[in-house]
Each structure stands twice: as C-alpha cells, then as structure tokens.
Design a protein around this motif. Structure first.
Motif, PDB file in Angstrom:
ATOM      1  N   LEU A   1       8.128  24.053   3.183  1.00  0.00           N
ATOM      2  CA  LEU A   1       7.580  25.180   2.430  1.00  0.00           C
ATOM      3  C   LEU A   1       6.543  25.935   3.252  1.00  0.00           C
ATOM      4  O   LEU A   1       6.504  27.168   3.238  1.00  0.00           O
ATOM      5  N   LEU A   2       5.697  25.192   3.955  1.00  0.00           N
ATOM      6  CA  LEU A   2       4.669  25.817   4.780  1.00  0.00           C
ATOM      7  C   LEU A   2       5.301  26.738   5.816  1.00  0.00           C
ATOM      8  O   LEU A   2       4.868  27.885   5.994  1.00  0.00           O
TER       9      LEU A   2
ATOM     10  N   LEU B 209      -3.554  25.885   1.538  1.00  0.00           N
ATOM     11  CA  LEU B 209      -4.368  24.683   1.603  1.00  0.00           C
ATOM     12  C   LEU B 209      -3.476  23.476   1.354  1.00  0.00           C
ATOM     13  O   LEU B 209      -2.879  23.350   0.284  1.00  0.00           O
ATOM     14  N   MET B 210      -3.357  22.593   2.342  1.00  0.00           N
ATOM     15  CA  MET B 210      -2.580  21.376   2.188  1.00  0.00           C
ATOM     16  C   MET B 210      -3.431  20.339   1.459  1.00  0.00           C
ATOM     17  O   MET B 210      -4.571  20.075   1.853  1.00  0.00           O
ATOM     18  N   MET B 211      -2.881  19.748   0.395  1.00  0.00           N
ATOM     19  CA  MET B 211      -3.597  18.754  -0.409  1.00  0.00           C
ATOM     20  C   MET B 211      -2.688  17.536  -0.523  1.00  0.00           C
ATOM     21  O   MET B 211      -1.722  17.541  -1.286  1.00  0.00           O
TER      22      MET B 211
ATOM     23  N   LYS C  98      -0.267  18.389  12.617  1.00  0.00           N
ATOM     24  CA  LYS C  98       1.030  19.011  12.349  1.00  0.00           C
ATOM     25  C   LYS C  98       0.888  20.160  11.359  1.00  0.00           C
ATOM     26  O   LYS C  98       1.488  21.230  11.545  1.00  0.00           O
ATOM     27  N   ALA C  99       0.082  19.955  10.312  1.00  0.00           N
ATOM     28  CA  ALA C  99      -0.121  21.006   9.313  1.00  0.00           C
ATOM     29  C   ALA C  99      -0.755  22.243   9.941  1.00  0.00           C
ATOM     30  O   ALA C  99      -0.330  23.375   9.695  1.00  0.00           O
TER      31      ALA C  99
ATOM     32  N   LYS D 102       0.451  26.297  10.928  1.00  0.00           N
ATOM     33  CA  LYS D 102      -0.375  27.423  10.485  1.00  0.00           C
ATOM     34  C   LYS D 102      -0.885  27.283   9.068  1.00  0.00           C
ATOM     35  O   LYS D 102      -1.054  28.282   8.350  1.00  0.00           O
ATOM     36  N   ALA D 103      -1.164  26.040   8.643  1.00  0.00           N
ATOM     37  CA  ALA D 103      -1.919  25.847   7.412  1.00  0.00           C
ATOM     38  C   ALA D 103      -3.349  26.339   7.648  1.00  0.00           C
ATOM     39  O   ALA D 103      -3.836  26.348   8.782  1.00  0.00           O
TER      40      ALA D 103
END
Length: 220
Positions: free
Chosen positions: A64-65, A77-79, A90-91, A95-96
């Motif tokens: 999805l990112l 924002l990765m949670m 990796k996130a 480009k998180a």
C-alpha cells in the motif's frame, strides 16, 4: 478545512481506540482493517494523512505504501508491531513519513499526526502559492488581491493540484478525487475544466504531462 485521515489497522481494539481519539481531536476518520479495502478508499476519497499498519489481510502495508506514494505525496505514518531497524529502514526507503512501533502512547501518536499535518500544510486554513491564495473553507481563490470567479469543480481541482504542488496527478486520480470513483465520465471532462481554469488564472501555473495528467507549478 476538514482534515480526513485514513486509518488502516487490522487489530479491532487498536483501530477503534485510535479512531476515537482522532475524532475527539477534531479529525474525520475512515477506518478499515483490510489492505484491499484501503486501496479502494484511497482512490475514492482525498485524505490529508494515512496511518498504516504493515501486517494486513489483502495488500500488506508495504504494498500500500508503494502504491500510495506513486499516486501523491499524502503524509503516511506507519503504525506497526514490527520492531527492528530493518523494518523501519525499509519503511523509510519506501518513502514513509514517520514510523511508530506498538505499543505506543496515544498522546504521542496524536502529536506525530499533528506534526505531519503541520509539515504538509494541511493544518493551514489558507494556502499560499506565489500570488495565488486559496481559502478551502469558503471555496475562494484570490490572485494578487483579486478574487477569481471559479466554479466549485474548478476550485476543487485547483485545490487538489495545490495540495500536491509539483506532483503530477493522473487523469484517473483527478476524476476519482473530484467526481468520485464511480463517475462515468472520461478525460474530456477534466480537459474542459483545466482549460477554463487556465483561462481564469493570470499565470500559466497548471502544467500538462502529456498522456498522464497535470501538476501545479509555482511561478518563479
């Protein structure tokens, strides 16, 4: 300006808790637990922020990112429960904009959300691009102190381009964001509105990427 957040989290307790606190903080929240559903929602609606888990049914958070980042520059924002430097790296490589590991304090999460929204300009009620000023709440556009006579759709397109300044938005994205995912029209609808917008804007701010879409460029 209404700030709408997409929350994608498969743990029901965490999802409901975070959603409740975000709503209490004044945000509008669309929440879902499935990656495929989140993918559809991102095409159907305009969001000022995405909060995204990694381990999801359907498309996972990394998929999805990557997909979201190809579409526009909405803050993400990765949670996630995945700890370790390799997951965080990796996130950010994908480009998180930020990364929070569960468990977390809800007040810290809210502050991170606020910081991302402030950084992206979404908390600003007025948007300035060169001599152009946009007032989202009143659907008013002013250029060098002179109000532009725009239709609602023209303003919404200009606002969408302004929120993604410098980012090329495809015809499909503009259609889905402005007219809705199920709209039966075609690219000619956008071309007509863009033509009218260009006629009303004193400077040539809207640029064409042939065969793809449009982007807004701030005049030098």
């Amino acid at each position: 300006m209404v700030i709408r957040i997409l929350l994608v989290e498969d743990d029901e307790t965490i999802r409901n808790t975070v959603k409740a606190f975000l709503i209490e903080a004044g945000y509008e929240v669309d929440a879902c637990s499935d990656g495929n559903v989140a993918h559809e929602k991102f095409y159907e609606q305009t969001y000022q922020l995405v909060i995204l888990d990694i381990l999801l049914p359907g498309m996972d958070g990394y998929q999805l990112l990557r997909e979201f980042r190809q579409l526009n520059n909405t803050p993400i924002l990765m949670m996630t429960a995945l700890s370790g430097d390799e997951n965080e790296i990796k996130a950010f490589d994908e480009k998180a904009d930020d990364y929070v590991t569960k468990p977390f304090r809800i007040q810290v999460l809210l502050k991170r959300v606020e910081a991302l929204l402030r950084r992206s300009g979404s908390l600003e009620k007025v948007i300035y691009i060169g001599k152009l000023t946009l007032f989202p709440e009143s659907f008013k556009a002013v250029y060098a102190e002179e109000e532009l006579r725009l239709t609602v759709k023209e303003f919404e397109i200009l606002m969408l381009l302004a929120q993604n300044k410098g980012q090329t938005l495809s015809h499909e994205i503009i259609l889905s964001r402005i007219w809705g995912y199920d709209f039966n029209g075609d690219e000619s609808t956008i071309h007509t509105h863009i033509k009218n917008l260009r006629r009303k804007l004193p400077e040539k701010m809207i640029k064409t990427v042939r065969g793809i879409g449009y982007y807004l460029e701030e005049p030098v």
